[in-house]
Design a protein around this motif. Structure first.
Motif, PDB file in Angstrom:
ATOM      1  N   VAL A   1       7.374  -6.705  -6.800  1.00  0.00           N
ATOM      2  CA  VAL A   1       7.039  -7.627  -4.961  1.00  0.00           C
ATOM      3  C   VAL A   1       6.114  -6.388  -4.662  1.00  0.00           C
ATOM      4  O   VAL A   1       7.047  -5.372  -5.074  1.00  0.00           O
ATOM      5  N   ARG A   2       5.457  -6.632  -4.100  1.00  0.00           N
ATOM      6  CA  ARG A   2       4.761  -5.567  -3.211  1.00  0.00           C
ATOM      7  C   ARG A   2       5.179  -5.670  -2.221  1.00  0.00           C
ATOM      8  O   ARG A   2       5.588  -6.079  -1.633  1.00  0.00           O
ATOM      9  N   PRO A   3       5.036  -4.247  -1.236  1.00  0.00           N
ATOM     10  CA  PRO A   3       6.413  -3.655  -0.293  1.00  0.00           C
ATOM     11  C   PRO A   3       5.495  -4.099   1.109  1.00  0.00           C
ATOM     12  O   PRO A   3       3.930  -4.689   1.075  1.00  0.00           O
ATOM     13  N   THR A   4       6.197  -4.413   1.643  1.00  0.00           N
ATOM     14  CA  THR A   4       5.486  -4.675   3.175  1.00  0.00           C
ATOM     15  C   THR A   4       6.711  -4.410   4.015  1.00  0.00           C
ATOM     16  O   THR A   4       7.831  -3.368   3.701  1.00  0.00           O
ATOM     17  N   GLY A   5       6.134  -4.498   5.112  1.00  0.00           N
ATOM     18  CA  GLY A   5       7.004  -3.968   6.525  1.00  0.00           C
ATOM     19  C   GLY A   5       6.896  -2.515   6.306  1.00  0.00           C
ATOM     20  O   GLY A   5       6.401  -1.358   6.288  1.00  0.00           O
ATOM     21  N   TRP A   6       8.036  -2.244   6.699  1.00  0.00           N
ATOM     22  CA  TRP A   6       8.381  -0.530   6.828  1.00  0.00           C
ATOM     23  C   TRP A   6       7.802  -0.202   5.281  1.00  0.00           C
ATOM     24  O   TRP A   6       7.598   1.142   5.016  1.00  0.00           O
ATOM     25  N   LYS A   7       8.417  -0.569   4.201  1.00  0.00           N
ATOM     26  CA  LYS A   7       7.636  -0.068   2.377  1.00  0.00           C
ATOM     27  C   LYS A   7       6.132  -0.258   2.759  1.00  0.00           C
ATOM     28  O   LYS A   7       6.250   1.068   1.755  1.00  0.00           O
ATOM     29  N   ARG A   8       5.795  -1.056   3.202  1.00  0.00           N
ATOM     30  CA  ARG A   8       4.838  -0.536   3.154  1.00  0.00           C
ATOM     31  C   ARG A   8       3.447   0.703   3.899  1.00  0.00           C
ATOM     32  O   ARG A   8       3.594   1.364   3.359  1.00  0.00           O
ATOM     33  N   PHE A   9       4.490   0.997   4.847  1.00  0.00           N
ATOM     34  CA  PHE A   9       3.835   1.565   5.630  1.00  0.00           C
ATOM     35  C   PHE A   9       4.271   3.468   4.860  1.00  0.00           C
ATOM     36  O   PHE A   9       3.196   4.007   4.844  1.00  0.00           O
ATOM     37  N   VAL A  10       5.667   3.210   4.394  1.00  0.00           N
ATOM     38  CA  VAL A  10       6.333   4.522   3.498  1.00  0.00           C
ATOM     39  C   VAL A  10       5.318   4.808   1.841  1.00  0.00           C
ATOM     40  O   VAL A  10       4.898   5.675   1.483  1.00  0.00           O
ATOM     41  N   PHE A  11       4.846   3.418   1.643  1.00  0.00           N
ATOM     42  CA  PHE A  11       3.771   3.480   0.225  1.00  0.00           C
ATOM     43  C   PHE A  11       2.572   4.165   1.063  1.00  0.00           C
ATOM     44  O   PHE A  11       1.469   4.308  -0.071  1.00  0.00           O
ATOM     45  N   ARG A  12       1.920   3.886   1.415  1.00  0.00           N
ATOM     46  CA  ARG A  12       0.902   4.300   2.547  1.00  0.00           C
ATOM     47  C   ARG A  12       0.531   5.519   2.751  1.00  0.00           C
ATOM     48  O   ARG A  12      -0.828   6.110   3.037  1.00  0.00           O
ATOM     49  N   ALA A  13       1.143   6.076   3.545  1.00  0.00           N
ATOM     50  CA  ALA A  13       1.848   7.338   4.136  1.00  0.00           C
ATOM     51  C   ALA A  13       1.374   8.728   3.071  1.00  0.00           C
ATOM     52  O   ALA A  13       0.108   9.145   3.777  1.00  0.00           O
ATOM     53  N   PRO A  14       0.931   8.617   2.208  1.00  0.00           N
ATOM     54  CA  PRO A  14       0.782   9.985   1.675  1.00  0.00           C
ATOM     55  C   PRO A  14      -1.289   9.818   1.599  1.00  0.00           C
ATOM     56  O   PRO A  14      -2.028  10.323   1.953  1.00  0.00           O
ATOM     57  N   ILE A  15      -2.085   8.375   2.094  1.00  0.00           N
ATOM     58  CA  ILE A  15      -3.011   8.693   2.306  1.00  0.00           C
ATOM     59  C   ILE A  15      -3.593   9.377   3.493  1.00  0.00           C
ATOM     60  O   ILE A  15      -4.627   9.557   3.808  1.00  0.00           O
ATOM     61  N   HIS A  16      -2.432   8.820   4.763  1.00  0.00           N
ATOM     62  CA  HIS A  16      -2.584   9.562   5.343  1.00  0.00           C
ATOM     63  C   HIS A  16      -2.653  11.312   5.278  1.00  0.00           C
ATOM     64  O   HIS A  16      -3.173  11.024   6.491  1.00  0.00           O
ATOM     65  N   LEU A  17      -1.868  11.686   4.436  1.00  0.00           N
ATOM     66  CA  LEU A  17      -1.455  12.787   3.865  1.00  0.00           C
ATOM     67  C   LEU A  17      -2.873  13.662   4.310  1.00  0.00           C
ATOM     68  O   LEU A  17      -3.173  14.580   4.157  1.00  0.00           O
ATOM     69  N   TYR A  18      -3.682  13.007   2.880  1.00  0.00           N
ATOM     70  CA  TYR A  18      -5.036  13.423   2.069  1.00  0.00           C
ATOM     71  C   TYR A  18      -6.017  13.280   3.872  1.00  0.00           C
ATOM     72  O   TYR A  18      -6.795  14.280   3.259  1.00  0.00           O
ATOM     73  N   ARG A  19      -5.348  12.465   4.524  1.00  0.00           N
ATOM     74  CA  ARG A  19      -7.367  12.144   5.395  1.00  0.00           C
ATOM     75  C   ARG A  19      -7.208  13.432   6.275  1.00  0.00           C
ATOM     76  O   ARG A  19      -7.367  13.897   6.865  1.00  0.00           O
ATOM     77  N   LEU A  20      -5.594  14.139   6.377  1.00  0.00           N
ATOM     78  CA  LEU A  20      -5.640  15.384   7.005  1.00  0.00           C
ATOM     79  C   LEU A  20      -5.962  16.628   6.207  1.00  0.00           C
ATOM     80  O   LEU A  20      -5.648  17.748   6.615  1.00  0.00           O
ATOM     81  N   GLY A  21      -6.326  16.196   5.273  1.00  0.00           N
ATOM     82  CA  GLY A  21      -6.233  17.382   4.131  1.00  0.00           C
ATOM     83  C   GLY A  21      -4.930  18.307   3.031  1.00  0.00           C
ATOM     84  O   GLY A  21      -5.178  19.047   2.880  1.00  0.00           O
ATOM     85  N   LEU A  22      -3.687  17.481   3.854  1.00  0.00           N
ATOM     86  CA  LEU A  22      -2.775  17.968   2.881  1.00  0.00           C
ATOM     87  C   LEU A  22      -2.731  17.421   1.145  1.00  0.00           C
ATOM     88  O   LEU A  22      -1.788  17.502   0.898  1.00  0.00           O
TER      89      LEU A  22
END
Length: 167
Positions: free
Chosen positions: A17-38
């Motif tokens: 099952v594809r994550p939704t809601g807060w689980k989707r946010f957690v799954f996508r959090a690493p994208i933001h870390l890459y954008r921050l250069g981390l």
């Protein structure tokens, strides 16, 4: 089994099952870390894949686990935990050229979709190297791999694998 049949579902018919809601946010959090250069925080275990949406033509980003990396051949192998229905997988089928970022390093790649037999061999090796992660992945996808090389090989024949080749 043909390449197009691999990953269409699982032997029991269950699909992750594809994550939704807060689980989707957690799954996508690493994208933001890459954008921050981390991105370096993830070492070589995860990569950021930037690819084109097949209908929108817009740049799409997803962070994926690297199943294997061949430094000499300059290739990264990925497994689609959501089968052939994963958006990134479908997008790469339509437009196999993409960009990846591993740590701070960015490079152009082209996707090569692997046959089921090779997926089985890859999963057997992955299971030996990362038994907990392999058990988690196969269980998540609805397989009951018994922890043996043969069990992982059989499960791997149903999981779609993609090799990204540096250009």
């Amino acid at each position: 089994m043909s390449n197009s049949e691999a990953g269409q579902g699982t032997p029991g018919g269950a699909r992750p099952v594809r994550p939704t809601g807060w689980k989707r946010f957690v799954f996508r959090a690493p994208i933001h870390l890459y954008r921050l250069g981390l991105g370096g925080l993830f070492g070589k275990r995860l990569l950021l894949l930037e690819h084109l949406g097949r209908t929108s033509g817009k740049t799409r980003r997803v962070v994926l686990e690297v199943v294997s990396y061949d430094r000499q051949a300059r290739t990264w192998t990925l497994a689609s935990g959501f089968g052939t229905g994963a958006q990134w997988y479908r997008n790469l089928q339509e437009q196999p050229r993409a960009t990846i970022q591993v740590g701070r390093r960015r490079c152009a790649v082209i996707a090569d979709f692997l046959p089921a037999e090779e997926g089985g061999r890859i999963m057997a090796r992955y299971g030996a190297k990362h038994p907990k992660a392999a058990k988690s992945l196969t269980g998540y996808m609805g397989f009951e791999a018994d922890g043996t090389a043969e069990g992982y090989r059989q499960a791997g024949e149903h999981i779609p694998f993609v090799r990204l080749v540096e250009q």
